[in-house]
Design a protein around this motif. Structure first.
Motif, PDB file in Angstrom:
ATOM      1  N   ALA A 183      -8.099 -13.092   5.953  1.00 56.57           N
ATOM      2  CA  ALA A 183      -8.752 -12.776   7.218  1.00 56.57           C
ATOM      3  C   ALA A 183      -8.876 -14.004   8.113  1.00 56.57           C
ATOM      4  CB  ALA A 183     -10.139 -12.190   6.956  1.00 56.57           C
ATOM      5  N   ALA A 184      -9.138 -15.176   7.508  1.00 54.10           N
ATOM      6  CA  ALA A 184      -9.351 -16.381   8.298  1.00 54.10           C
ATOM      7  C   ALA A 184      -8.093 -16.803   9.041  1.00 54.10           C
ATOM      8  CB  ALA A 184      -9.828 -17.517   7.385  1.00 54.10           C
ATOM      9  N   GLU A 185      -6.933 -16.442   8.524  1.00 53.67           N
ATOM     10  CA  GLU A 185      -5.682 -16.845   9.149  1.00 53.67           C
ATOM     11  C   GLU A 185      -4.989 -15.666   9.833  1.00 53.67           C
ATOM     12  OE1 GLU A 185      -3.366 -18.575   6.072  1.00 53.67           O
ATOM     13  OE2 GLU A 185      -4.708 -20.278   5.790  1.00 53.67           O
ATOM     14  N   TRP A 186      -5.725 -14.618  10.130  1.00 54.52           N
ATOM     15  CA  TRP A 186      -5.142 -13.388  10.666  1.00 54.52           C
ATOM     16  C   TRP A 186      -4.552 -13.613  12.048  1.00 54.52           C
ATOM     17  CZ3 TRP A 186      -4.902  -9.898  14.497  1.00 54.52           C
ATOM     18  CH2 TRP A 186      -4.455  -8.609  14.184  1.00 54.52           C
ATOM     19  N   SER A 187      -3.330 -13.201  12.235  1.00 55.18           N
ATOM     20  CA  SER A 187      -2.724 -13.201  13.562  1.00 55.18           C
ATOM     21  C   SER A 187      -1.972 -11.903  13.808  1.00 55.18           C
ATOM     22  CB  SER A 187      -1.772 -14.386  13.740  1.00 55.18           C
ATOM     23  OG  SER A 187      -0.720 -14.330  12.800  1.00 55.18           O
ATOM     24  N   ARG A 188      -1.412 -11.309  12.753  1.00 54.75           N
ATOM     25  CA  ARG A 188      -0.784 -10.000  12.845  1.00 54.75           C
ATOM     26  C   ARG A 188      -0.978  -9.306  11.503  1.00 54.75           C
ATOM     27  NH1 ARG A 188       5.446 -10.422  14.019  1.00 54.75           N
ATOM     28  NH2 ARG A 188       5.362  -8.218  13.432  1.00 54.75           N
ATOM     29  N   PRO A 189      -0.991  -7.981  11.490  1.00 52.24           N
ATOM     30  CA  PRO A 189      -1.347  -7.257  10.264  1.00 52.24           C
ATOM     31  C   PRO A 189      -0.296  -7.353   9.173  1.00 52.24           C
ATOM     32  CG  PRO A 189      -0.658  -5.727  11.968  1.00 52.24           C
ATOM     33  CD  PRO A 189      -0.747  -7.064  12.623  1.00 52.24           C
ATOM     34  N   VAL A 190      -0.770  -7.394   7.949  1.00 53.24           N
ATOM     35  CA  VAL A 190       0.049  -7.295   6.745  1.00 53.24           C
ATOM     36  C   VAL A 190      -0.645  -6.275   5.845  1.00 53.24           C
ATOM     37  CG1 VAL A 190       0.846  -9.685   6.928  1.00 53.24           C
ATOM     38  CG2 VAL A 190      -1.173  -9.156   5.551  1.00 53.24           C
ATOM     39  N   PRO A 191       0.029  -5.740   4.822  1.00 57.73           N
ATOM     40  CA  PRO A 191      -0.632  -4.777   3.939  1.00 57.73           C
ATOM     41  C   PRO A 191      -1.955  -5.323   3.391  1.00 57.73           C
ATOM     42  CG  PRO A 191       1.717  -4.765   3.515  1.00 57.73           C
ATOM     43  CD  PRO A 191       1.470  -5.895   4.481  1.00 57.73           C
ATOM     44  N   ALA A 192      -2.970  -4.476   3.427  1.00 60.23           N
ATOM     45  CA  ALA A 192      -4.306  -4.888   2.999  1.00 60.23           C
ATOM     46  C   ALA A 192      -4.444  -4.936   1.483  1.00 60.23           C
ATOM     47  CB  ALA A 192      -5.358  -3.950   3.590  1.00 60.23           C
ATOM     48  N   HIS A 193      -3.537  -4.268   0.758  1.00 60.27           N
ATOM     49  CA  HIS A 193      -3.634  -4.197  -0.693  1.00 60.27           C
ATOM     50  C   HIS A 193      -2.325  -4.667  -1.335  1.00 60.27           C
ATOM     51  CE1 HIS A 193      -6.359  -0.981   0.890  1.00 60.27           C
ATOM     52  NE2 HIS A 193      -7.196  -1.631   0.108  1.00 60.27           N
ATOM     53  N   ASP A 194      -2.439  -5.417  -2.400  1.00 59.99           N
ATOM     54  CA  ASP A 194      -1.258  -5.934  -3.079  1.00 59.99           C
ATOM     55  C   ASP A 194      -0.401  -4.826  -3.684  1.00 59.99           C
ATOM     56  OD1 ASP A 194      -1.942  -8.543  -2.435  1.00 59.99           O
ATOM     57  OD2 ASP A 194      -3.035  -8.868  -4.313  1.00 59.99           O
ATOM     58  N   ASP A 195      -1.037  -3.704  -4.025  1.00 58.68           N
ATOM     59  CA  ASP A 195      -0.299  -2.598  -4.637  1.00 58.68           C
ATOM     60  C   ASP A 195       0.174  -1.569  -3.602  1.00 58.68           C
ATOM     61  OD1 ASP A 195      -2.751  -1.553  -3.939  1.00 58.68           O
ATOM     62  OD2 ASP A 195      -2.988  -0.378  -5.790  1.00 58.68           O
ATOM     63  N   TRP A 196       0.457  -2.029  -2.371  1.00 61.47           N
ATOM     64  CA  TRP A 196       0.768  -1.100  -1.284  1.00 61.47           C
ATOM     65  C   TRP A 196       1.990  -0.236  -1.579  1.00 61.47           C
ATOM     66  CZ3 TRP A 196       5.430  -1.469   1.335  1.00 61.47           C
ATOM     67  CH2 TRP A 196       6.134  -2.670   1.225  1.00 61.47           C
ATOM     68  N   ARG A 197       2.949  -0.778  -2.341  1.00 61.73           N
ATOM     69  CA  ARG A 197       4.145   0.018  -2.649  1.00 61.73           C
ATOM     70  C   ARG A 197       3.794   1.248  -3.485  1.00 61.73           C
ATOM     71  NH1 ARG A 197       5.621  -5.232  -2.592  1.00 61.73           N
ATOM     72  NH2 ARG A 197       7.480  -5.825  -1.369  1.00 61.73           N
ATOM     73  N   GLU A 198       2.822   1.087  -4.389  1.00 58.66           N
ATOM     74  CA  GLU A 198       2.410   2.209  -5.235  1.00 58.66           C
ATOM     75  C   GLU A 198       1.607   3.255  -4.460  1.00 58.66           C
ATOM     76  OE1 GLU A 198       2.133  -1.115  -6.451  1.00 58.66           O
ATOM     77  OE2 GLU A 198       4.096  -0.625  -7.328  1.00 58.66           O
ATOM     78  N   ARG A 199       1.108   2.893  -3.290  1.00 59.34           N
ATOM     79  CA  ARG A 199       0.296   3.799  -2.488  1.00 59.34           C
ATOM     80  C   ARG A 199       1.130   4.684  -1.559  1.00 59.34           C
ATOM     81  NH1 ARG A 199      -5.326   1.850  -1.451  1.00 59.34           N
ATOM     82  NH2 ARG A 199      -5.771   0.237  -3.004  1.00 59.34           N
ATOM     83  N   LEU A 200       2.395   4.357  -1.392  1.00 56.77           N
ATOM     84  CA  LEU A 200       3.234   5.087  -0.447  1.00 56.77           C
ATOM     85  C   LEU A 200       3.389   6.543  -0.872  1.00 56.77           C
ATOM     86  CD1 LEU A 200       6.044   2.454   0.227  1.00 56.77           C
ATOM     87  CD2 LEU A 200       3.955   2.881   1.529  1.00 56.77           C
ATOM     88  N   GLY A 201       3.356   7.428   0.107  1.00 50.77           N
ATOM     89  CA  GLY A 201       3.526   8.840  -0.162  1.00 50.77           C
ATOM     90  C   GLY A 201       2.259   9.530  -0.619  1.00 50.77           C
TER      91      GLY A 201
END
Length: 216
Positions: free
Chosen positions: A46-64
């Motif tokens: 959050a401290a270095e935020w400039s553009r969004p990236v996935p909020a969760h490391d397991d984002w691939r498993e969340r798809l669909g």
């Protein structure tokens, strides 16, 4: 820092809209996922935020995930709205000048693609998923292809210096993603500068646009 005031009230209002957009896209089968946001985020990023990236490391498993599950992700958190690329859709990112040329060419053809504009002056052209990018685009340093394993932000995601917004909404063409090869061809032509095809669209193209809107 964001030029936009990311106050609690502003964040709350956009949080509702972001959640609604995420649910709607999930019902249409788009692989949406939560992204980081500029204030009140979890984690060290959050401290270095400039553009969004996935909020969760397991984002691939969340798809669909089912839209009901997607709704729960945005409950209480104004996550940015991201869509994964490489399966349902891809995105080709270009600069503002090329983006405007390509949008004019698509209007002339009466076949507008969904187009996203980011506050950093970059445009995203959404297409069906492809396995490669034409050489003319792949070799140009100003072009970025978002394919397998990637993601792009969708409106109304907050961004450095503003908010992501639609230039052409998906419903203009009935939520049908344009063929990747066709849009790639238009973008390649747009890279070479203005052509005679950049003249204003004739009435037939305007009629096609009207048909596309009525089908949405």
């Amino acid at each position: 820092m964001l030029d936009t005031d990311w106050s609690e009230g502003w964040r709350g209002a956009f949080g509702i809209e972001l959640r609604a957009e995420a649910i709607g896209l999930a019902w249409r089968g788009w692989p949406v996922l939560p992204g980081t946001y500029p204030a009140g985020d979890d984690g060290d990023r959050a401290a270095e935020w400039s553009r969004p990236v996935p909020a969760h490391d397991d984002w691939r498993e969340r798809l669909g995930a089912h839209p009901h599950k997607v709704a729960s992700w945005w409950t209480g958190s104004p996550y940015s709205l991201l869509v994964a690329t490489g399966t349902v859709l891809d995105a080709v990112e270009v600069d503002d000048e090329v983006g405007r040329r390509a949008a004019r060419l698509l209007r002339v053809q009466g076949a507008p693609a969904p187009i996203v504009a980011m506050p950093n002056g970059r445009w995203l052209f959404l297409t069906t998923a492809a396995d490669r990018l034409p050489v003319a685009l792949a070799e140009d340093d100003s072009v970025e292809w978002h394919g397998a394993g990637g993601w792009v932000p969708l409106p109304p995601t907050p961004f450095e210096h503003g908010v992501v917004h639609w230039r052409v909404k998906p419903e203009v063409w009935g939520w049908r993603l344009p063929d990747a090869a066709s849009v790639h061809d238009v973008l390649a032509r747009a890279l070479h500068g203005p052509t005679s095809d950049d003249t204003p669209a004739p009435s037939s193209a305007q009629e096609l646009l009207a048909v596309g809107r009525s089908a949405a």
